[in-house]
Design an enzyme around this catalytic site. Structure first.
Site, PDB file in Angstrom:
ATOM      1  N   VAL A  57       0.812  -1.231   0.000  1.00  0.00           N
ATOM      2  CA  VAL A  57       0.000   0.000   0.000  1.00  0.00           C
ATOM      3  C   VAL A  57       0.839   1.273   0.000  1.00  0.00           C
ATOM      4  O   VAL A  57       0.302   2.364  -0.197  1.00  0.00           O
ATOM      5  CB  VAL A  57      -0.981   0.040   1.198  1.00  0.00           C
ATOM      6  CG1 VAL A  57      -2.017  -1.061   1.123  1.00  0.00           C
ATOM      7  CG2 VAL A  57      -0.229   0.021   2.535  1.00  0.00           C
ATOM      8  N   ASN A 104      -2.309   6.907   0.050  1.00  0.00           N
ATOM      9  CA  ASN A 104      -2.812   6.180  -1.127  1.00  0.00           C
ATOM     10  C   ASN A 104      -4.233   5.659  -0.914  1.00  0.00           C
ATOM     11  O   ASN A 104      -5.074   5.726  -1.816  1.00  0.00           O
ATOM     12  CB  ASN A 104      -1.872   5.026  -1.475  1.00  0.00           C
ATOM     13  CG  ASN A 104      -0.533   5.521  -2.008  1.00  0.00           C
ATOM     14  OD1 ASN A 104      -0.464   6.573  -2.643  1.00  0.00           O
ATOM     15  ND2 ASN A 104       0.528   4.779  -1.737  1.00  0.00           N
ATOM     16  N   TYR A 150       6.075   3.601  14.756  1.00  0.00           N
ATOM     17  CA  TYR A 150       4.665   3.183  14.692  1.00  0.00           C
ATOM     18  C   TYR A 150       3.764   4.313  15.185  1.00  0.00           C
ATOM     19  O   TYR A 150       2.815   4.723  14.501  1.00  0.00           O
ATOM     20  CB  TYR A 150       4.497   1.943  15.554  1.00  0.00           C
ATOM     21  CG  TYR A 150       3.116   1.339  15.609  1.00  0.00           C
ATOM     22  CD1 TYR A 150       2.596   0.648  14.517  1.00  0.00           C
ATOM     23  CD2 TYR A 150       2.345   1.417  16.770  1.00  0.00           C
ATOM     24  CE1 TYR A 150       1.332   0.054  14.587  1.00  0.00           C
ATOM     25  CE2 TYR A 150       1.093   0.827  16.842  1.00  0.00           C
ATOM     26  CZ  TYR A 150       0.594   0.147  15.754  1.00  0.00           C
ATOM     27  OH  TYR A 150      -0.651  -0.446  15.830  1.00  0.00           O
TER      28      TYR A 150
HETATM   29  P1  NAD Z   1      -1.171  -8.080  11.550  1.00  0.00           P
HETATM   30  O1  NAD Z   1       0.314  -7.946  11.472  1.00  0.00           O
HETATM   31  O2  NAD Z   1      -1.732  -9.421  11.803  1.00  0.00           O
HETATM   32  O3  NAD Z   1      -1.846  -7.513  10.224  1.00  0.00           O
HETATM   33  C1  NAD Z   1      -1.320  -6.464   9.470  1.00  0.00           C
HETATM   34  C2  NAD Z   1      -1.394  -6.848   7.997  1.00  0.00           C
HETATM   35  O4  NAD Z   1      -0.955  -5.730   7.190  1.00  0.00           O
HETATM   36  C3  NAD Z   1      -0.466  -8.024   7.647  1.00  0.00           C
HETATM   37  O5  NAD Z   1      -1.179  -8.999   6.919  1.00  0.00           O
HETATM   38  C4  NAD Z   1       0.631  -7.376   6.802  1.00  0.00           C
HETATM   39  O6  NAD Z   1       1.204  -8.280   5.880  1.00  0.00           O
HETATM   40  C5  NAD Z   1      -0.115  -6.219   6.158  1.00  0.00           C
HETATM   41  N1  NAD Z   1       0.754  -5.124   5.711  1.00  0.00           N
HETATM   42  C6  NAD Z   1       1.668  -4.453   6.450  1.00  0.00           C
HETATM   43  N2  NAD Z   1       2.265  -3.520   5.697  1.00  0.00           N
HETATM   44  C7  NAD Z   1       1.706  -3.599   4.460  1.00  0.00           C
HETATM   45  C8  NAD Z   1       1.887  -2.906   3.240  1.00  0.00           C
HETATM   46  N3  NAD Z   1       2.805  -1.921   3.122  1.00  0.00           N
HETATM   47  N4  NAD Z   1       1.116  -3.232   2.172  1.00  0.00           N
HETATM   48  C9  NAD Z   1       0.188  -4.208   2.264  1.00  0.00           C
HETATM   49  N5  NAD Z   1      -0.024  -4.920   3.383  1.00  0.00           N
HETATM   50  C10 NAD Z   1       0.732  -4.619   4.468  1.00  0.00           C
HETATM   51  O7  NAD Z   1      -1.658  -7.043  12.669  1.00  0.00           O
HETATM   52  P2  NAD Z   1      -3.123  -6.725  13.222  1.00  0.00           P
HETATM   53  O8  NAD Z   1      -3.102  -6.881  14.685  1.00  0.00           O
HETATM   54  O9  NAD Z   1      -4.139  -7.418  12.413  1.00  0.00           O
HETATM   55  O10 NAD Z   1      -3.202  -5.160  12.934  1.00  0.00           O
HETATM   56  C11 NAD Z   1      -3.984  -4.640  11.870  1.00  0.00           C
HETATM   57  C12 NAD Z   1      -4.102  -3.124  12.006  1.00  0.00           C
HETATM   58  O11 NAD Z   1      -4.733  -2.805  13.245  1.00  0.00           O
HETATM   59  C13 NAD Z   1      -2.762  -2.396  12.002  1.00  0.00           C
HETATM   60  O12 NAD Z   1      -2.902  -1.185  11.274  1.00  0.00           O
HETATM   61  C14 NAD Z   1      -2.519  -2.118  13.462  1.00  0.00           C
HETATM   62  O13 NAD Z   1      -1.736  -0.957  13.620  1.00  0.00           O
HETATM   63  C15 NAD Z   1      -3.928  -1.915  13.985  1.00  0.00           C
HETATM   64  N6  NAD Z   1      -4.026  -2.173  15.422  1.00  0.00           N
HETATM   65  C16 NAD Z   1      -4.073  -3.443  15.909  1.00  0.00           C
HETATM   66  C17 NAD Z   1      -4.163  -3.654  17.287  1.00  0.00           C
HETATM   67  C18 NAD Z   1      -4.278  -5.022  17.898  1.00  0.00           C
HETATM   68  O14 NAD Z   1      -4.346  -5.112  19.130  1.00  0.00           O
HETATM   69  N7  NAD Z   1      -4.349  -6.104  17.167  1.00  0.00           N
HETATM   70  C19 NAD Z   1      -4.142  -2.551  18.144  1.00  0.00           C
HETATM   71  C20 NAD Z   1      -4.060  -1.276  17.618  1.00  0.00           C
HETATM   72  C21 NAD Z   1      -4.021  -1.098  16.244  1.00  0.00           C
END
Ligand code: NAD
Ligand code: UDP
Length: 319
Positions: A57, A104, A150
């Site tokens: 992305v 994007n 982050y």
């Molecule tokens: P995760 O690592 O399981 O999922 C993130 C996904 O994004 C992965 O599949 C990764 O391959 C993909 N990704 C990363 N960079 C990318 C890029 N440049 N292009 C395309 N794909 C890309 O983590 P998650 O826990 O599912 O987190 C998902 C979102 O939620 C994130 O943005 C994270 O910051 C946010 N978030 C999660 C939590 C939590 O507790 N799980 C808390 C706060 C925020």
């Protein structure tokens, strides 16, 4: 609706795909697999409403056809420097996913007159001086701290989202997600719940970073997904915290996981494993989610862990 979900092969993204497909929408998943895995989407192969685009992305996004909503979830999400999937080991990719990736995906939303929802985080509050954290709190983030790649990317992403809302009138939402756990977390990403469950199932002592007095408030994934769906369907443009306000120390979490798995190995303290800006306390004030979305969590930590432990047992049996 026809919905673009970035980070679709990750933990939260894959559950969002499932939920929107179950609600009868068409879903386009996008991911570059940097921390996620295709296995999280394997069950959707052949689903008539689902398609997938492998794409980073941070680069210009092209999706053919009309899009009605964009949910931007692509970003590394684990702070653990001991994991290759931790964002401190992917610092530039993390900043690009939060900055260019948000730019994007907002561009896609603007071009399509689509709704946009940003996955923000409790990390934007940094080392909070206000407790519990309300959305009105501006946070306490070290711009050059180890976690800043982050935190600052997400803070920039929130600003850019509001700029697109105010200047381009894009129909945006911002969810500030607090620690969420459940099946399909990457067992190697080093976040505390998968790490502790993995150690407990191997009958190893659970590794507490620091003295274990730091707190987190853990939300089960089904509760979070419900909150996100309600936010997307609302008219709220300002950030909304979604998380479970029940707060636990890391010692309490470790003892609960050892109890539920019957792990006799106990816990060990790794005094120096805790990174400098690891927040000491974290608990969401969810008054806005309760009043605006009529949302509150339904699943207790124990119930959530009992749904999550068998998933990790299965993953380890097939490793
Ligand atoms: P995760 O690592 O399981 O999922 C993130 C996904 O994004 C992965 O599949 C990764 O391959 C993909 N990704 C990363 N960079 C990318 C890029 N440049 N292009 C395309 N794909 C890309 O983590 P998650 O826990 O599912 O987190 C998902 C979102 O939620 C994130 O943005 C994270 O910051 C946010 N978030 C999660 C939590 C939590 O507790 N799980 C808390 C706060 C925020
Ligand atoms: N932590 C721990 N042992 C581990 C992994 C993490 O004690 O094996 C601690 C970590 O230092 C932090 C808390 O657990 O204080 C939550 O960490 P996590 O990586 O889940 O994410 P965070 O909430 O810090 O973003």
């Amino acid at each position: 609706m026809r919905i673009l979900i970035t980070g679709a092969a990750g933990f939260l993204g894959s559950h969002l795909c499932d939920r929107f497909l179950a609600d009868g929408h068409e879903v386009i998943g996008m991911d570059n697999f940097i921390t996620g895995h295709a296995s999280n989407l394997a069950h959707l192969a052949g689903h008539p409403g689902f398609s997938f685009i492998r794409h980073d992305v941070s680069n210009y996004i092209f999706v053919p056809g009309k899009i009605d909503a964009v949910l931007h979830f692509a970003s590394p999400a684990s702070p653990n420097p001991m994991s290759p999937f931790g964002y401190t080991n992917l610092p530039i990719q993390t900043m690009k996913a939060g900055a260019m990736g948000t730019h994007n995906t907002l561009g896609v939303a603007k071009a399509n007159h689509a709704r946009f929802l940003l996955a923000s985080t409790s990390e934007i509050y940094g080392m909070p001086l206000e407790h519990p954290q309300k959305e009105s709190y501006f946070g306490n983030v070290d711009t050059i701290g180890i976690r800043s790649v982050y935190d600052e990317a997400k803070r920039f992403a929130e600003s850019l989202t509001m700029a697109y809302h105010r200047f381009h009138e894009v129909d945006t939402r911002i969810v500030r997600i607090f620690n969420t756990f459940g099946p399909r977390m990457n067992i190697e990403d080093g976040r505390v719940v998968p790490n502790f469950i993995k150690q407990a199932l191997k009958r190893e002592p659970l590794t507490i970073h620091g003295d274990g007095s730091q707190t987190r408030s853990f939300c089960y994934v089904s509760d979070l997904i419900e909150g996100i769906v309600r936010l997307l369907n609302s008219d709220e443009h300002f950030p909304v915290n979604i998380g479970n306000p029940v707060e636990n120390t890391m010692i309490e979490l470790a003892e609960e996981i050892n109890r539920l798995t019957g792990n006799p190995a106990g816990i060990i303290f790794m005094e120096h494993a805790r990174v400098g800006d690891d927040p000491q306390r974290r608990q969401p004030d969810i008054t806005r989610a309760r009043t605006l979305l009529n949302w509150q969590p339904q699943v207790s930590l124990e119930e959530g862990l009992l749904k999550t432990i068998p998933y990790f047992r299965e993953v380890m049996n097939h490793a």
